[in-house]
Design a protein around this motif. Sequence first.
Motif, PDB file in Angstrom:
ATOM      1  N   ASN A 193      66.495 -37.721  48.016  1.00  0.00           N
ATOM      2  CA  ASN A 193      67.163 -38.338  49.402  1.00  0.00           C
ATOM      3  C   ASN A 193      67.193 -40.087  49.457  1.00  0.00           C
ATOM      4  OD1 ASN A 193      67.288 -36.200  50.888  1.00  0.00           O
ATOM      5  ND2 ASN A 193      65.314 -36.117  51.354  1.00  0.00           N
ATOM      6  N   ILE A 222      65.941 -28.142  51.273  1.00  0.00           N
ATOM      7  CA  ILE A 222      67.169 -27.803  51.739  1.00  0.00           C
ATOM      8  C   ILE A 222      67.821 -29.247  52.048  1.00  0.00           C
ATOM      9  CG2 ILE A 222      68.421 -27.054  53.799  1.00  0.00           C
ATOM     10  CD1 ILE A 222      66.612 -24.889  54.100  1.00  0.00           C
ATOM     11  N   LEU A 223      67.210 -30.196  52.592  1.00  0.00           N
ATOM     12  CA  LEU A 223      67.751 -31.321  52.853  1.00  0.00           C
ATOM     13  C   LEU A 223      68.049 -32.184  51.681  1.00  0.00           C
ATOM     14  CD1 LEU A 223      65.480 -32.438  56.059  1.00  0.00           C
ATOM     15  CD2 LEU A 223      68.036 -31.984  55.981  1.00  0.00           C
ATOM     16  N   PHE A 279      71.788 -35.785  56.750  1.00  0.00           N
ATOM     17  CA  PHE A 279      71.033 -35.146  55.804  1.00  0.00           C
ATOM     18  C   PHE A 279      69.955 -35.908  54.901  1.00  0.00           C
ATOM     19  CE2 PHE A 279      74.787 -32.480  56.384  1.00  0.00           C
ATOM     20  CZ  PHE A 279      73.977 -31.123  56.572  1.00  0.00           C
ATOM     21  N   SER A 296      75.101 -37.980  47.603  1.00  0.00           N
ATOM     22  CA  SER A 296      76.214 -37.975  48.585  1.00  0.00           C
ATOM     23  C   SER A 296      76.521 -39.209  49.392  1.00  0.00           C
ATOM     24  CB  SER A 296      75.774 -36.859  49.609  1.00  0.00           C
ATOM     25  OG  SER A 296      74.371 -37.442  50.406  1.00  0.00           O
ATOM     26  N   ALA A 315      70.906 -30.600  49.797  1.00  0.00           N
ATOM     27  CA  ALA A 315      72.209 -31.160  50.506  1.00  0.00           C
ATOM     28  C   ALA A 315      72.581 -32.572  50.229  1.00  0.00           C
ATOM     29  CB  ALA A 315      72.017 -30.901  52.124  1.00  0.00           C
ATOM     30  N   SER A 316      71.706 -33.336  49.822  1.00  0.00           N
ATOM     31  CA  SER A 316      72.041 -34.814  49.512  1.00  0.00           C
ATOM     32  C   SER A 316      72.715 -34.813  47.892  1.00  0.00           C
ATOM     33  CB  SER A 316      70.823 -35.633  49.633  1.00  0.00           C
ATOM     34  OG  SER A 316      70.199 -35.360  50.665  1.00  0.00           O
ATOM     35  N   TRP A 346      77.530 -37.981  58.497  1.00  0.00           N
ATOM     36  CA  TRP A 346      77.190 -36.607  57.848  1.00  0.00           C
ATOM     37  C   TRP A 346      76.339 -36.733  56.894  1.00  0.00           C
ATOM     38  CZ3 TRP A 346      78.287 -31.471  58.761  1.00  0.00           C
ATOM     39  CH2 TRP A 346      78.114 -30.507  57.752  1.00  0.00           C
ATOM     40  N   THR A 347      76.603 -37.405  55.765  1.00  0.00           N
ATOM     41  CA  THR A 347      75.829 -37.492  54.642  1.00  0.00           C
ATOM     42  C   THR A 347      74.257 -38.080  55.132  1.00  0.00           C
ATOM     43  OG1 THR A 347      76.600 -39.611  54.030  1.00  0.00           O
ATOM     44  CG2 THR A 347      77.526 -37.647  52.863  1.00  0.00           C
ATOM     45  N   PHE A 356      77.509 -31.053  47.393  1.00  0.00           N
ATOM     46  CA  PHE A 356      77.636 -30.197  48.578  1.00  0.00           C
ATOM     47  C   PHE A 356      78.726 -31.242  49.508  1.00  0.00           C
ATOM     48  CE2 PHE A 356      73.926 -28.439  47.051  1.00  0.00           C
ATOM     49  CZ  PHE A 356      74.125 -27.087  47.110  1.00  0.00           C
ATOM     50  N   SER A 357      79.084 -32.291  49.176  1.00  0.00           N
ATOM     51  CA  SER A 357      79.960 -33.143  49.793  1.00  0.00           C
ATOM     52  C   SER A 357      81.459 -33.241  49.256  1.00  0.00           C
ATOM     53  CB  SER A 357      79.264 -34.490  49.972  1.00  0.00           C
ATOM     54  OG  SER A 357      78.259 -34.530  50.604  1.00  0.00           O
TER      55      SER A 357
END
Lengths: 101, 164, 653, 351
Positions: free
Chosen positions: C375, C462-463, C324, C386, C466-467, C320-321, C471-472
């Motif tokens: 990232n 966004i990506l 992203f 994440s 999300a990291s 999942w992580t 968010f996790s």
Amino acid sequence: MEITLTYYLMLSAFLLCAGLLIVLIKKNAVFVLLGIELMLNAANLNLVAFSKFDPSLDGQIFAIFSVVVAAAEAAIALAILLNIYKTYKSSDLDDLDTLNY
Amino acid sequence: MSSWLIIGFTLVIVVPILYMIFTSNIIRAAYAFTLSLLGLAAIYVLLKAELMAVVQIMIYAGGVVVLLIFGIMLTRRQKGMELVTLHRDVALGAGFCMILYALFVSWIGESGLAFTEELVELNQVKTIGISFLTNHILSFEIIAFLLLVALVGAAFLAKKTDSI
Amino acid sequence: MDTAQTYFLLTILLPLLGGMFTYTIGGKKGINVAVAAMGGGFVMSLILLLSVIDQPWVIRWKWVPGIELGWNIDTTAAVLMSLVSFISLLVHLFSKHYMFGDKAIDRYYGKLGFFTFSMLGLLASDHFLLLFIFWELVGFSSFLLIGFWFDDIQKAQGARKAFMINRVADAGLLIGVILLVVELDVNFISELKEMPFSPMLQLAGFGLMIGAFGKSAQFPFFGWLPKAMAGPTPVSALIHAATMVAAGVYLLFRTQEILTPDVLAVTAFVGGLTALMAAIAALTQFDIKKVLAYSTISQLGYMVMGVGVGAYESSLFHLWTHAFFKAGLFLTAGAVIHYYHHAHHHCHRFDAQDMRNMGGLRKILPVTFIAFLINGMALSGLPFFSGFLSKEGILSGALIWAVGHGNAVGYLVVVMAFVTAALTPFYIGRQILLVFFGESRTVNKPVEGMEPIFSVKLTLLILAVASIWIFSALNPFDGHGWWLGNLLFDDHVMPDTSHQFLLHVTMALSVILVISGLALSYRKYKPDSAVVLRFKTKQRPKGLLGKLSFNAWYIEDIYEKISDGFLNISKTSFQIDKKIIDRSIDLFGVSTVVFAKAMAIVDREIVDGLVNFAAWVSRTIGNAYTKVHAARVQNQLLWLVLFIIVIVLWLQF
Amino acid sequence: MVTFLFFLPFLLGFVVIGVYAERKVAGFIQNRLGPMEVGPVGLLQTIADLLKMLQKEDLRPRAIDQVLFLVAPILIFGSIFTGFAVIPANQEFSGSEISAGVFFLLAIVSLDVLGILMAGWGSNNKYALYGAMRSAAQIVSYEIPLGLSVLAVVMVNQSLDLQEISFLQGMSGKYSSYFLGIPALEVSELGGFLTWNVFTMPVLWIVFIVYFVASLAESNRTPFDLPESESELIGGYHTEYSGFRWGVFMLSEYAMMLLTAILAVILFFGSWNTPFPNMGGFLLAEWTSGPVWGVFWLISKSIVLVFIQMVIRWTYPRLRVDQLMSLSWKYLTPLAILMLFVVGIWKLWLL
């Protein structure tokens, strides 16, 4: 001279024998056909001659039928003859001896 | 008068037939045959069978003989060779036929079929026509069908393709 | 058709229909249709997720008499489906800019839709046969995408290679599926349960494992993933980040109930080995996308290892992580490549993906830089990102597993995992330094205003966002605190408290390793260092290890050798066939013919002779008899007349 | 015997006039004058030609079959001339009284095929033989629609006797006659053209067309003259003939034209009956009937038809052999059979 039925019968017999003779002694197939027609005519003459003494005229009717049959027979025979001629290049009956061998 | 006419027309029949027997020219034989047929038609007329005489002329002289002559011409037309045919077994055939004729003559003589009385005049065409469509309707139809089948068959047999 | 089927069909069919529509209609409007349809698909997948939280949906239908096929959408599948839809949506959006002006862009969107459809179908399928079908569809559509620029022969060959390697591994999956369906009568994934050990089960497990290895690019098969870089960069993001490569992990995760301990052990070992090998290979690459590709392989190795050691929930978490941050990395790399393409559009021989040409992008593409940095940190496993959380779970799981089994292989796996954990920050730090820091090594005058347009920036951000850890999981140091975890795995998420110590050890060790790795990379590749300066001359790595790493352990050369070997074997056997076997057969044939000739002479002269003699005798007799009844019509008529006369006379007298 | 005495001289005269008329008609149609030199407006031209023809040498090629060659023209003319034997000339004179009269006529006329074949074969000449074969095929083919169309008339009048057919088309018939076949319009007393076959049975117009086309072919006239087409077969079966024998062929052709025209008149156009009906006090029909009037009407109506034949000859082009055969077998024969059927139904149900 009185012409009676016998006269016609004799004539008819002559026609028949003459036709038979032609059938027997001529080599050409057309000639043989002529002979056969002659024999048919002999039969017709007989029928017509007999019907002269018959009020229903059945003999004549039968003779007309026989004439029609003769026409049909001649047409078929000639068609066959043409085919034979095409195949063998000859209308001589003695040449048609393929089945002999 | 009538007797002499009959004998005259008998000669018209017999002489061409004798010519047919002796000749080797097919075309001439065919015409001789036509002549004898015409003679026969005349005999029919004298036998009070007018319709039969006309049928004889129409179908034999006008139809069958034309067909025969056509056949002769089609089978021999390529080369200008003489249209003759040969004879075979002449003695044997003639012998047999003469014997047969003698037998016939003797029988006819013995049989005594010598009617002479004649019928009253009647409209032959009408009588025969009515007979055709009443007593002899079946034969009439069958003969018509036979003629049709024979002509179609003849046309099929004689057509050009070799697929017989 | 009930609601479940409607939602499901909309989810998987909308992307396909949008793509097909675009492909059929073409033009700019069509692209918007595809993107809109993909957005609709994403929304539908969310609705689907919400509706299956309470009760999984199982849809079955008769296929042919006696065989039922089926879909099974439980929360796992639904979560992954929405993930795939999400990433795919972002890729759709990004491609609008990235692929702008490509003459076959409608075809591109058609393929993209097809791929998304296949992937969603794979996730949703319940029956093994259906799974296999979609598995193959995924492979095929990825082949289409990778080979999108098929008029470049190198790229076409890359696509073919990627596809062929996949096919080889798929044979393993096919064997596994057939064994399961036919021999073990296990049809539906949702009905799997523990089974008693049997050799057949073991074999089937190995088959599934090989299939998963192929799709997830594990050790013998990982050569295809770098080859797949031939495709457009958004495609790489889609394939490598979340979807296709995750299929293998997903398969293992789904079937781990029936995998035997041996299979799990091999899986764990190969996963660890792959992680290490790929990490080493990533160290020396110069192609910006290849670094990411090897990093992907390495991370997939982690996931596979996680399944192998039993920490499958952490594997899924990492999946999942990773989806992203890796998608973010690829898309930012795409943005970088895009920039260099445009900066150097006048120079055709320029390699826009070579990091030796880059540098100093920090000032030119600030947003891209930030996204890449976040990232990258997530990838390297730095706390508060994440990646740290999910990797933590896998590492601790491996350690617990090794301690639990206590054999040497287990510890070897642990060692490999930790070494990889140190190498990961090193190579990602090297990449960040080479690309974004220092000065540009080719472009002297930076081209201003090349920052991507808003939609692309939005995608990247966004990506990146999300990291962030929040968010996790709430706790930035709890490797098992995934807030989706409770939803997916009921309650057995928390490991035993007896391993609390091991968890702390893992955490400390990994944090140290990550920081040291980053420091090392900064020391070596900081701007103006000797190594970086040397890149201007475009040197290749030297030394055994360097060559080994740069050529990715020569795995492709080994493929070549193997195929050459097969070719040679077949040539040799062809020669043997032709020279020896055919000769002997010919000899046999000739001798038969000679014998037959001899027999023919005997037959003709002796056997036929007898028959001919008999025929001759009868013919002679027949000829003699023919004279009597000559076959002439008129002769016969003559006889006829004679006999008539005779009969008449006999009757008369 | 009366036939012999009446028709033979008439025929000879008709041929002389017919040839002249034909030339004049041709000139008229082709917008020229025709023969003008011999006699007033060329009236004596045919006589002159006839004299020239009779003086010609009687050529006989060496390779011919003598007997056939010599007999052929006689056979042709003989058979056609015999056809005249059953033609009734007027009320008094009804020709040979054969009960199957029209049948006999068709039969005896069909014998001229034999003559043509004889001429073609006897000439021992390729073109003559081709012409003869074509002619025979044509005549035999067209005899069928011809016979069928005649049969339709025979069905209407229920008789084979031409004289009886003639009587039925006048005021003195056995049965009542109705105009257009409608019983309300009885015209037995009026006579004239109203009682003709084509008016009492209007379908016979179509039958007449069939008959007329077939009769053109029977007499080898243009557009059916390909047996003797000069441009292809240099004259056809009479290529080798000259002089008087050739004249006999010519005579036969015109005799055939006249014969078919007379037969058409007898069968369709009231035979020797007058075309004028009685109208109230004007008893035109009775005034114009009688033995002499009968011959006049018969001949004059026939000559109108002959004139039409001539006009057709100079108007239409010649047909090809295949067109000729397909016309006979594919169009005329089915049409004649259909008409026979229609006439039969009409006769049975309406009258």
